[in-house]
Write an enzyme that holds these catalytic residues in place. Structure first.
Site, mmCIF file in Angstrom:
data_model
loop_
_atom_site.group_PDB
_atom_site.id
_atom_site.type_symbol
_atom_site.label_atom_id
_atom_site.label_comp_id
_atom_site.label_asym_id
_atom_site.label_seq_id
_atom_site.Cartn_x
_atom_site.Cartn_y
_atom_site.Cartn_z
ATOM 1 N N GLY A 43 0.775 -1.243 0.000
ATOM 2 C CA GLY A 43 0.000 0.000 0.000
ATOM 3 C C GLY A 43 0.805 1.290 0.000
ATOM 4 O O GLY A 43 0.354 2.305 -0.511
ATOM 5 N N ASP A 99 0.805 3.194 4.448
ATOM 6 C CA ASP A 99 -0.299 3.882 3.775
ATOM 7 C C ASP A 99 -1.342 4.435 4.733
ATOM 8 O O ASP A 99 -1.759 5.580 4.619
ATOM 9 C CB ASP A 99 -0.959 2.974 2.714
ATOM 10 C CG ASP A 99 -1.425 1.625 3.269
ATOM 11 O OD1 ASP A 99 -1.227 1.358 4.470
ATOM 12 O OD2 ASP A 99 -1.974 0.827 2.483
ATOM 13 N N ASP A 102 -5.449 2.382 10.773
ATOM 14 C CA ASP A 102 -6.869 2.197 11.066
ATOM 15 C C ASP A 102 -6.976 1.854 12.558
ATOM 16 O O ASP A 102 -6.977 2.747 13.397
ATOM 17 C CB ASP A 102 -7.382 1.082 10.143
ATOM 18 C CG ASP A 102 -8.891 0.889 10.201
ATOM 19 O OD1 ASP A 102 -9.603 1.816 10.588
ATOM 20 O OD2 ASP A 102 -9.359 -0.212 9.858
ATOM 21 N N LYS A 130 -6.879 7.222 10.534
ATOM 22 C CA LYS A 130 -8.297 7.200 10.942
ATOM 23 C C LYS A 130 -8.338 7.212 12.467
ATOM 24 O O LYS A 130 -8.495 6.160 13.100
ATOM 25 C CB LYS A 130 -8.974 5.922 10.433
ATOM 26 C CG LYS A 130 -9.070 5.786 8.929
ATOM 27 C CD LYS A 130 -9.825 4.495 8.586
ATOM 28 C CE LYS A 130 -9.944 4.280 7.100
ATOM 29 N NZ LYS A 130 -10.574 2.982 6.773
ATOM 30 N N PHE A 151 -13.960 3.632 4.092
ATOM 31 C CA PHE A 151 -12.955 2.782 3.446
ATOM 32 C C PHE A 151 -12.490 3.466 2.166
ATOM 33 O O PHE A 151 -13.278 3.740 1.277
ATOM 34 C CB PHE A 151 -13.505 1.387 3.145
ATOM 35 C CG PHE A 151 -12.409 0.426 2.805
ATOM 36 C CD1 PHE A 151 -11.705 -0.218 3.801
ATOM 37 C CD2 PHE A 151 -12.049 0.209 1.477
ATOM 38 C CE1 PHE A 151 -10.653 -1.078 3.501
ATOM 39 C CE2 PHE A 151 -10.998 -0.656 1.160
ATOM 40 C CZ PHE A 151 -10.309 -1.290 2.175
ATOM 41 N N VAL A 152 -11.206 3.753 2.092
ATOM 42 C CA VAL A 152 -10.675 4.526 0.964
ATOM 43 C C VAL A 152 -9.717 3.696 0.110
ATOM 44 O O VAL A 152 -9.095 2.745 0.591
ATOM 45 C CB VAL A 152 -9.945 5.806 1.457
ATOM 46 C CG1 VAL A 152 -10.921 6.751 2.139
ATOM 47 C CG2 VAL A 152 -8.798 5.467 2.396
ATOM 48 N N ASP A 158 -5.664 -0.326 -1.681
ATOM 49 C CA ASP A 158 -6.475 -1.261 -2.455
ATOM 50 C C ASP A 158 -7.720 -1.712 -1.731
ATOM 51 O O ASP A 158 -7.857 -1.559 -0.511
ATOM 52 C CB ASP A 158 -5.655 -2.518 -2.769
ATOM 53 C CG ASP A 158 -5.488 -3.409 -1.527
ATOM 54 O OD1 ASP A 158 -5.095 -2.878 -0.466
ATOM 55 O OD2 ASP A 158 -5.772 -4.618 -1.611
ATOM 56 N N ARG A 164 -5.341 0.364 -6.715
ATOM 57 C CA ARG A 164 -4.073 0.964 -6.272
ATOM 58 C C ARG A 164 -3.589 2.025 -7.253
ATOM 59 O O ARG A 164 -2.890 2.955 -6.890
ATOM 60 C CB ARG A 164 -2.978 -0.104 -6.147
ATOM 61 C CG ARG A 164 -3.204 -1.131 -5.060
ATOM 62 C CD ARG A 164 -1.929 -1.935 -4.831
ATOM 63 N NE ARG A 164 -2.155 -3.154 -4.075
ATOM 64 C CZ ARG A 164 -2.205 -3.228 -2.747
ATOM 65 N NH1 ARG A 164 -2.042 -2.139 -2.033
ATOM 66 N NH2 ARG A 164 -2.398 -4.374 -2.136
#
Ligand code: IMP
Ligand code: MG
Length: 178
Positions: A43, A99, A102, A130, A151-152, A158, A164
């Site tokens: 990521g 990346d 969370d 987040k 969710f991005v 991805d 991606r």
């Protein structure tokens, strides 16, 4: 692919602006330290590639691979190491390039793992955070953007290995993963 995105959060220019700020900060903070930027695959690949091109001091890169999600969109808390860095981390100044944070469980696990190799220092460089989703106390040294719990995807991120290559960061439509 674009039709699977509900909202574009950050476009090329906005991302580049934050990248420039982070590259300049790293160049300033790590002068004379030859930092090792440790990219968490897959990521953070695009983020790393853009960051390093703005860094003006000598530095090195390496890669590490861990897995946590499979194709789920919520953290499993189960993390396994897939690929170790080739570089000896002992006495090195490590900057983990990731990346997204969370729950923070992946990053926490990674930091503990790297600490075992006795580096001189460990810092974290994160594209997206987040904060509402954190389940652990994580210190982020360099951050691109703080976002909500959507969710991005895109710019390296991805869903089930797709999206991606999108040049922007966008919210994935819920119907795609629910
Ligand atoms: P954590 O362990 O819950 O912090 O999860 C971090 C990892 O989950 C990241 O490295 C990503 O691979 C993945 N992840 C979490 N949120 C997202 C998202 O919104 N889009 C894509 N991947 C995500
Ligand atoms: Mg990841």
């Amino acid at each position: 692919m674009n039709q699977d995105i509900s909202t574009i959060l950050y476009g090329k220019e906005q991302i580049q602006q934050e990248i420039n700020r982070i590259s300049a900060a790293i160049s300033r903070d790590y002068e004379g330290k030859n930092p090792l930027l440790l990219c968490v695959l897959k990521g953070a690949l695009i983020f790393l590639a853009d960051i390093v091109r703005g860094v003006t001091i000598p530095m090195e890169i390496d890669f590490i691979s861990i897995s946590s999600y499979g194709s789920e969109t919520v953290s499993s808390g189960k993390i396994t190491e897939r690929q170790k860095p080739l570089t000896n981390l002992k006495d090195r100044h490590i900057i983990i390039v990731e990346d997204i944070v969370d729950s923070g469980l992946s990053l926490q696990y990674l930091i503990e793992m790297i600490r075992e190799d006795k580096p001189a220092s460990i810092a974290t460089c994160i594209l997206l955070d987040k904060p509402e989703a954190h389940k652990t106390n994580i210190k982020i040294d360099y951050l691109g953007f703080s976002i909500g719990n959507d969710f991005v995807v895109g710019y390296g991120l991805d869903y089930a290995e797709k999206y991606r290559n999108l040049p922007f960061i966008g919210v994935l439509k819920e119907e795609i993963y629910s």
